[in-house]
Design a protein around this motif. Structure first.
Motif, short mmCIF file in Angstrom:
data_model
loop_
_atom_site.label_atom_id
_atom_site.label_comp_id
_atom_site.label_asym_id
_atom_site.label_seq_id
_atom_site.Cartn_x
_atom_site.Cartn_y
_atom_site.Cartn_z
N ASP A 239 0.81 -1.22 0.00
CA ASP A 239 0.00 0.00 0.00
C ASP A 239 0.84 1.27 0.00
O ASP A 239 0.30 2.37 -0.18
CB ASP A 239 -0.92 0.02 1.22
N ARG A 240 2.15 1.14 0.19
CA ARG A 240 3.01 2.32 0.21
C ARG A 240 3.42 2.76 -1.19
O ARG A 240 4.03 3.82 -1.34
CB ARG A 240 4.26 2.05 1.05
N ALA A 241 3.10 1.98 -2.20
CA ALA A 241 3.47 2.35 -3.57
C ALA A 241 2.69 3.57 -4.02
O ALA A 241 1.46 3.58 -3.98
CB ALA A 241 3.20 1.18 -4.51
N PRO A 242 3.38 4.62 -4.45
CA PRO A 242 2.65 5.80 -4.95
C PRO A 242 1.95 5.50 -6.27
O PRO A 242 2.31 4.56 -6.98
CB PRO A 242 3.76 6.85 -5.13
N ALA A 243 0.95 6.31 -6.58
CA ALA A 243 0.14 6.07 -7.78
C ALA A 243 0.98 6.05 -9.04
O ALA A 243 0.73 5.26 -9.96
CB ALA A 243 -0.96 7.15 -7.88
N ALA A 244 2.01 6.90 -9.10
CA ALA A 244 2.84 6.97 -10.31
C ALA A 244 3.58 5.66 -10.55
O ALA A 244 3.71 5.20 -11.69
CB ALA A 244 3.83 8.12 -10.20
N LEU A 245 4.07 5.02 -9.48
CA LEU A 245 4.78 3.76 -9.64
C LEU A 245 3.80 2.62 -9.92
O LEU A 245 4.13 1.69 -10.67
CB LEU A 245 5.62 3.45 -8.40
N ARG A 246 2.61 2.69 -9.35
CA ARG A 246 1.61 1.67 -9.66
C ARG A 246 1.20 1.75 -11.13
O ARG A 246 1.06 0.73 -11.81
CB ARG A 246 0.38 1.86 -8.77
N SER A 247 1.03 2.96 -11.61
CA SER A 247 0.68 3.13 -13.02
C SER A 247 1.80 2.64 -13.92
O SER A 247 1.56 1.99 -14.95
CB SER A 247 0.38 4.61 -13.28
N PHE A 248 3.04 2.93 -13.53
CA PHE A 248 4.20 2.47 -14.30
C PHE A 248 4.21 0.94 -14.35
O PHE A 248 4.42 0.34 -15.42
CB PHE A 248 5.47 3.00 -13.65
#
Length: 289
Positions: A239-248
């Motif tokens: 859950d600590r992954a920021p949205a930008a890295l999840r999208s990547f």
């Protein structure tokens, strides 16, 4: 209790015979539970992998022995892959994969079965991403995951340029050296080095981690490894992954293989762009388990 130097146990006339007997006893005790393979004396396994046990020979070498000779073909795949990478890969990045010191066949005297054996150069002090997950159950700080992801892409870029697909980029197979921020991608038994070949098996505990082309028994490509690497990293961050890295990561894991990135080096540059927008210029961030 049996040592001849213990006072009162033996007199001077018996000391030589007692010492010889003690040496014999010690030698037999040290050999108890061990076996000899091609001149290497093995005790208990230092590690047990998906299909083989690994025995530490010294600080720099491990002997890899398959538990079942039915997996000799997978051992051969690893040997072929590591030789190909060493021959055709960029020498600067070879420390990102194990080095095959030697390989040979060993016949088990008790069963008559023949095993393919590898001796691998191994750096001590490595920890798997599976261990990192266990020690960081609330998720890894994305800034720590960043250097692991970057170096994993380097390892994959090295292999892909040599024409090898790893085929099983999973938390148990990605090892890190925390202090120096090193990464070693291990267990190349599931690798593919020939165009049109398929990944020979999946690790049951991670069956749902594999992209669709592996499950459908279709040939993998570099995008197969990149998709699995992305799954490793977003799972590590939780859950600590920021949205930008999840999208990547999602862009690396699309269902259609032809829509995924297939160049690890180019993807590394794109990841650096995302990280710089999130955290600014790169700096060394100490990591401790």
């Amino acid at each position: 209790m049996l040592h001849p130097d213990r006072t009162g146990h033996v007199d001077e006339t018996q000391r030589a015979a007692a010492t010889a007997a003690f040496v014999t006893l010690t030698t037999r005790w040290q050999a108890y539970g061990s076996t000899t393979v091609n001149g290497y004396t093995l005790g208990s396994p230092a590690y047990s992998g998906d299909l083989a046990d690994l025995y530490r020979l010294d600080d720099d070498r491990l002997l890899k022995l398959p538990r079942d000779p039915a997996n000799n073909d997978l051992m051969l795949r690893e040997q072929v892959a590591l030789r190909r990478i060493e021959r055709d890969g960029d020498p600067r990045y070879l420390p990102y994969v194990p080095r095959l010191v030697e390989s040979f066949r060993h016949r088990d005297d008790s069963t008559g079965a023949e095993h393919r054996v590898s001796v691998l150069a191994a750096v001590p002090g490595l920890h798997s991403l599976a261990e990192v997950r266990r020690r960081r159950p609330d998720g890894l700080d994305p800034r720590d995951a960043a250097w692991m992801w970057r170096r994993l892409l380097v390892a994959l870029g090295l292999a892909h340029r040599a024409g090898v697909v790893h085929g099983a980029v999973l938390p148990d197979h990605v090892l890190i050296e925390p202090d120096a921020h090193g990464v070693v991608l291990v267990d190349w038994c599931y690798s593919v080095a020939d165009p049109g070949d398929t990944v020979p098996a999946v690790v049951p505990a991670y069956a749902d981690w594999y992209p669709v082309e592996v499950r459908d028994r279709r040939p993998p490509g570099p995008g197969t490894d990149l998709a699995m690497a992305a799954t490793c990293m977003v799972t590590l961050m939780g859950d600590r992954a920021p949205a930008a890295l999840r999208s990547f990561a999602d862009g690396c894991r699309t269902t259609r293989p032809e829509s995924r990135p297939d160049d690890a080096w180019r993807l590394l540059g794109e990841l650096d762009d995302v990280l710089e927008r999130l955290y600014g210029p790169r700096t060394f961030r100490p990591f401790h388990l």
